[in-house]
Design a protein around this motif. Structure first.
Motif, PDB file in Angstrom:
ATOM      1  N   ASP A 126      37.185  53.715  42.396  1.00 44.73           N
ATOM      2  CA  ASP A 126      38.588  54.158  42.455  1.00 44.73           C
ATOM      3  C   ASP A 126      39.364  53.937  41.153  1.00 44.73           C
ATOM      4  OD1 ASP A 126      38.795  55.219  44.990  1.00 44.73           O
ATOM      5  OD2 ASP A 126      39.082  53.247  45.928  1.00 44.73           O
ATOM      6  N   HIS A 127      38.901  52.989  40.330  1.00 48.46           N
ATOM      7  CA  HIS A 127      39.710  52.634  39.158  1.00 48.46           C
ATOM      8  C   HIS A 127      38.896  52.650  37.866  1.00 48.46           C
ATOM      9  CE1 HIS A 127      41.717  50.795  42.663  1.00 48.46           C
ATOM     10  NE2 HIS A 127      42.809  51.209  42.027  1.00 48.46           N
ATOM     11  N   MET A 128      39.603  52.621  36.756  1.00 43.97           N
ATOM     12  CA  MET A 128      38.952  52.456  35.454  1.00 43.97           C
ATOM     13  C   MET A 128      39.841  51.583  34.565  1.00 43.97           C
ATOM     14  SD  MET A 128      39.413  56.272  33.884  1.00 43.97           S
ATOM     15  CE  MET A 128      40.964  56.935  33.314  1.00 43.97           C
ATOM     16  N   ASP A 217      36.471  43.087  39.802  1.00 42.13           N
ATOM     17  CA  ASP A 217      37.222  42.393  40.849  1.00 42.13           C
ATOM     18  C   ASP A 217      38.098  43.390  41.627  1.00 42.13           C
ATOM     19  OD1 ASP A 217      38.303  40.368  42.379  1.00 42.13           O
ATOM     20  OD2 ASP A 217      39.823  39.846  40.884  1.00 42.13           O
ATOM     21  N   VAL A 218      38.795  44.275  40.905  1.00 37.63           N
ATOM     22  CA  VAL A 218      39.662  45.263  41.568  1.00 37.63           C
ATOM     23  C   VAL A 218      38.828  46.212  42.448  1.00 37.63           C
ATOM     24  CG1 VAL A 218      41.160  47.264  41.114  1.00 37.63           C
ATOM     25  CG2 VAL A 218      41.532  45.139  39.871  1.00 37.63           C
ATOM     26  N   ASP A 219      37.649  46.610  41.945  1.00 39.19           N
ATOM     27  CA  ASP A 219      36.795  47.540  42.706  1.00 39.19           C
ATOM     28  C   ASP A 219      35.652  46.804  43.419  1.00 39.19           C
ATOM     29  OD1 ASP A 219      38.175  49.886  42.390  1.00 39.19           O
ATOM     30  OD2 ASP A 219      37.120  50.501  40.571  1.00 39.19           O
ATOM     31  N   ARG A 220      35.883  45.538  43.750  1.00 37.12           N
ATOM     32  CA  ARG A 220      34.865  44.677  44.373  1.00 37.12           C
ATOM     33  C   ARG A 220      34.198  45.336  45.586  1.00 37.12           C
ATOM     34  NH1 ARG A 220      34.122  39.031  44.389  1.00 37.12           N
ATOM     35  NH2 ARG A 220      35.615  38.948  42.689  1.00 37.12           N
ATOM     36  N   LYS A 453      37.495  36.029  42.611  1.00 38.45           N
ATOM     37  CA  LYS A 453      38.453  36.902  43.312  1.00 38.45           C
ATOM     38  C   LYS A 453      39.857  36.561  42.831  1.00 38.45           C
ATOM     39  CE  LYS A 453      36.121  37.781  47.626  1.00 38.45           C
ATOM     40  NZ  LYS A 453      35.933  37.458  48.987  1.00 38.45           N
ATOM     41  N   LYS A 454      40.497  37.486  42.164  1.00 30.88           N
ATOM     42  CA  LYS A 454      41.852  37.203  41.641  1.00 30.88           C
ATOM     43  C   LYS A 454      42.814  38.311  41.989  1.00 30.88           C
ATOM     44  CE  LYS A 454      40.633  34.557  37.500  1.00 30.88           C
ATOM     45  NZ  LYS A 454      40.316  34.785  36.097  1.00 30.88           N
ATOM     46  N   ASN A 455      42.278  39.531  42.178  1.00 29.39           N
ATOM     47  CA  ASN A 455      43.194  40.672  42.333  1.00 29.39           C
ATOM     48  C   ASN A 455      43.091  41.350  43.690  1.00 29.39           C
ATOM     49  OD1 ASN A 455      44.281  40.931  39.473  1.00 29.39           O
ATOM     50  ND2 ASN A 455      42.087  40.755  39.159  1.00 29.39           N
TER      51      ASN A 455
END
Ligand code: COI
Length: 455
Positions: A126-128, A217-220, A453-455
């Motif tokens: 979903d992200h870059m 982390d965001v796209d975990r 895990k932070k985000n």
């Protein structure tokens, strides 16, 4: 009496002299240790002065960590960071400590792909991550944004002169749901070496790792759960000056995208057939063979297509000068087990210094194998096959992991390896590498870095 007075006077004079001598010798014994103390503590004083200068401090490089292996890795990363920033301070650039990454989440998350049919690098998360470089300003505006296209002018430098570099890494999900990376510092360092050769401004090792970790982390949730599948990570930098002059660009974009992926070869862990290329070449001394730049791969496509037409998975490149010595396969490095010893091409400028290659060499040496890194003539390999001494051949790479080879063809001569099945050393390497990466066996080497895990 007169004599008595004279005696007294002499006594007083002697006492005064004694006193003077005592004083003198006292000051000598005090002066020497003082001098000693001053010089021996000089470095401490200099350190205190250095610590109080404006700019980054050693303590700023310490990053909290959970396990000893990650402590070890992070310590190494911190050392890199310290080096980078202290270098940067000289250039008056070292005002930041960590990247300030702005995160904008997608409002339209995509459906996750079917994990039983992932293929390699086909579906993206979903992200870059994106960061810009402007001459005079340096790298700036680190951000994570929804995955999507760039709008680029048709005269953008990268379209014409291929000023571009990339990396390949993976994130693995373990049984206890930890998401982890494998030796990210090695990729970050190699990215810098590629950047240097392509005249691209380097990205500090710690920033590269922070960018990768934050995106993963965001796209975990995109890190596959099924056996053998992982999240392939593709960091890249391209020149985005607009204009047709051939010179180093003044603007660049650093981007990271991720693709949940399965095995690189359709064959999976099954042995592949390799075509030894004797017409085209991939690299020559002084060129870019040791880098991961798009141009190396563009130049390799024709030979790859011709080999594929004949049923071979990949080509094995020979040296670009004499076409005598084996180099690499393009998507992986290659190793030959002949009569108990393992041979592989030395990384002397024309061969990519693979992270998996380096890790396999370390493991093989730990297990007591002799590993020869040097010039290996293809003629000697074919002769070893004829004599029944070519015991195993395998490729090593991030995408390919450890990939057995069952057949080589060179100038019409075929070499069949083993009984066409994966050999015991190849299997042990595959099991150990994938075991550590997926957390099935302990990481005895300090190669694994969990993504917090932070985000
Ligand atoms: C990798 O192993 O990550 C690579 O970059 C090889 C690639 C060209 C598929």
């Amino acid at each position: 009496d007169a004599l008595g007075v004279e005696h007294q006077a002499i006594h007083i004079k002697n006492d005064a002299l004694d006193h003077k001598t005592k004083l003198l010798s006292g000051s000598k014994t005090r002066f020497v240790p003082l001098l000693y103390y001053f010089f021996s503590s000089l470095h401490t004083h200099l350190l205190i002065i250095w610590r109080n200068l404006p700019g980054p401090k050693m303590k700023d490089f310490a990053i909290p960590c959970k396990s000893w292996s990650s402590y070890y890795n992070r310590k190494q990363h911190s050392a890199f960071r310290a080096q980078e920033l202290c270098g940067a301070r000289d250039q008056e650039r070292g005002k930041f400590i960590m990247l300030d990454i702005k995160i904008t989440r997608t409002t339209a998350p995509k459906a996750k792909p079917d994990e039983s049919n992932l293929g390699f690098g086909k579906k993206f998360t979903d992200h870059m991550f994106v960061m810009d470089y402007t001459e005079g300003e340096g790298w700036h505006d680190a951000r994570i944004v929804p995955y999507g296209p760039f709008e680029l002018d048709p005269a953008t430098v990268v379209f014409h002169y291929a000023q571009e570099i990339f990396e390949g890494m993976k994130a693995y999900r373990t049984a206890d749901d930890t998401v982890q990376l494998f030796r990210p510092d090695c990729n970050a360092k190699r990215f810098q070496d590629s950047a240097d050769r392509l005249c691209i401004p380097k990205i500090p090792v710690e920033d590269y790792i922070q960018a990768v970790e934050t995106l993963v982390d965001v796209d975990r949730d995109w890190v596959p759960h099924s056996d053998g599948a992982s999240l392939y990570i593709r960091p890249f930098v391209f020149a985005n000056d607009v204009g047709l002059g051939v010179h180093a660009s003044k603007h660049y974009i650093f981007c990271i995208i991720c693709a949940p992926s399965g095995a690189y070869y359709a064959e999976g862990i099954n042995p592949v057939r390799i075509y030894v290329e004797d017409e085209y070449i991939r690299a020559a001394p002084g060129l870019t063979g040791f880098t991961k730049c798009g141009g190396n791969y563009a130049a390799s496509i024709k030979a790859g297509e011709l080999a594929e037409e004949q049923g071979y998975a990949q080509v094995l490149w020979l040296d670009g000068v004499e076409k005598k010595y084996v180099e690499e396969v393009g998507s992986m490095n290659i190793m030959f087990k002949i009569d108990g010893k393992v041979y592989t091409a030395a990384t002397v400028g024309t061969v990519l210094p693979g992270v998996t290659r380096r890790s396999c060499i370390e493991l093989l040496k730990d297990w007591g194998y002799e590993v020869v890194e040097g010039k290996i003539a293809i003629a000697d390999i074919m002769a070893a096959a004829r004599e029944g001494k070519l015991e195993e051949v395998f490729g090593t790479g991030t995408a390919a992991v450890v990939s057995p080879v069952k057949e080589l063809v060179w100038k019409g001569e075929h070499a069949y390896i083993g009984d066409g099945k994966i050999g015991p050393v190849t299997q042990k390497l595959y099991d150990t590498m994938t075991g550590m990466q997926w957390g099935k066996i302990p990481d005895t080497k300090g190669w694994i870095v969990p993504v917090e895990k932070k985000n």
